[in-house]
Scaffold this motif. Structure first.
Motif, PDB file in Angstrom:
ATOM      1  N   ARG A 108       0.831  -1.207   0.000  1.00 31.43           N
ATOM      2  CA  ARG A 108       0.000   0.000   0.000  1.00 31.43           C
ATOM      3  C   ARG A 108       0.864   1.256   0.000  1.00 31.43           C
ATOM      4  N   LYS A 109       1.940   1.224   0.821  1.00 30.00           N
ATOM      5  CA  LYS A 109       2.847   2.363   0.859  1.00 30.00           C
ATOM      6  C   LYS A 109       3.502   2.558  -0.500  1.00 30.00           C
ATOM      7  N   GLY A 139       1.033   3.988  -2.870  1.00 30.75           N
ATOM      8  CA  GLY A 139       0.780   5.379  -2.491  1.00 30.75           C
ATOM      9  C   GLY A 139       1.890   6.299  -2.970  1.00 30.75           C
ATOM     10  N   LYS A 183       1.699   6.562  -6.762  1.00 27.71           N
ATOM     11  CA  LYS A 183       0.568   7.406  -7.130  1.00 27.71           C
ATOM     12  C   LYS A 183       0.926   8.885  -6.929  1.00 27.71           C
ATOM     13  N   GLU A 184       1.594   9.190  -5.835  1.00 30.68           N
ATOM     14  CA  GLU A 184       1.981  10.577  -5.563  1.00 30.68           C
ATOM     15  C   GLU A 184       3.023  11.061  -6.580  1.00 30.68           C
TER      16      GLU A 184
END
Length: 180
Positions: free
Chosen positions: A6-7, A10, A13-14
């Motif tokens: 997930r990290k 994330g 995505k950022e």
């Protein structure tokens, strides 16, 4: 393990969002500079005392899409008339008759008050009086004795006008709008 995935997603995505945002900002800035406003530098002495070599200007590329250049406008010329980009003042617009007598400029038979001019104005290789035709401009530098302008180059095509010099931004003590 699930938390690490997930990290990782994330962070990716950022990074993707930042890359897209920066890309859009760069494209917008390039479009703005190419089509709306740009920075120009004075390269020679033909516009002294109004403009001096090394000064930086803001050029309005947008407003001439809505109206034509006017008498007294300081324009940036980038066309086949000269190998160099030129900065000159509009003296004649379509329909005007330009005449030069005893070092003075006459526009449609009336001597024009040119307080910004340095030196005397002499005719060049263009036959005087000269009638400006449709789609043309007659331009001259303010430093009349040291200017390559319409007196030697002939009339400037309207399509060669890149924009209007509107603001001096450098040097800072001279910061301000350019006036006729």
């Amino acid at each position: 393990m699930e938390t690490e995935k997930r990290k990782s997603k994330g962070i990716l995505k950022e990074i993707r969002e930042w890359t897209i945002s920066l890309g859009i900002a760069v494209i917008a800035a390039l479009l703005f500079q190419n089509y709306v406003y740009a920075q120009s530098e004075v390269q020679n002495v033909s516009m002294q005392n109004t403009l001096i070599a090394g000064q930086r200007l803001i050029e309005d590329k947008w407003s001439y899409r809505f109206h034509e250049p006017q008498h007294g406008d300081i324009v940036i010329i980038n066309g086949p008339e000269s190998e160099l980009r030129l900065i000159k003042r509009v003296v004649g617009i379509p329909g005007d008759v330009i005449d030069i007598q005893s070092g003075e400029v006459y526009l449609n038979g009336v001597k024009i008050d040119e307080q910004y001019v340095k030196g005397r104005t002499f005719a060049g290789s263009v036959p005087i009086p000269f009638t400006v035709e449709e789609g043309q401009l007659f331009v001259m530098g303010d430093n009349r004795e040291h200017s390559m302008d319409s007196r030697a180059l002939g009339p400037i095509s309207r399509s060669s006008i890149e924009g209007k010099a509107v603001l001096r931004i450098w040097p800072l003590p001279k910061f301000g709008a350019l006036k006729e």
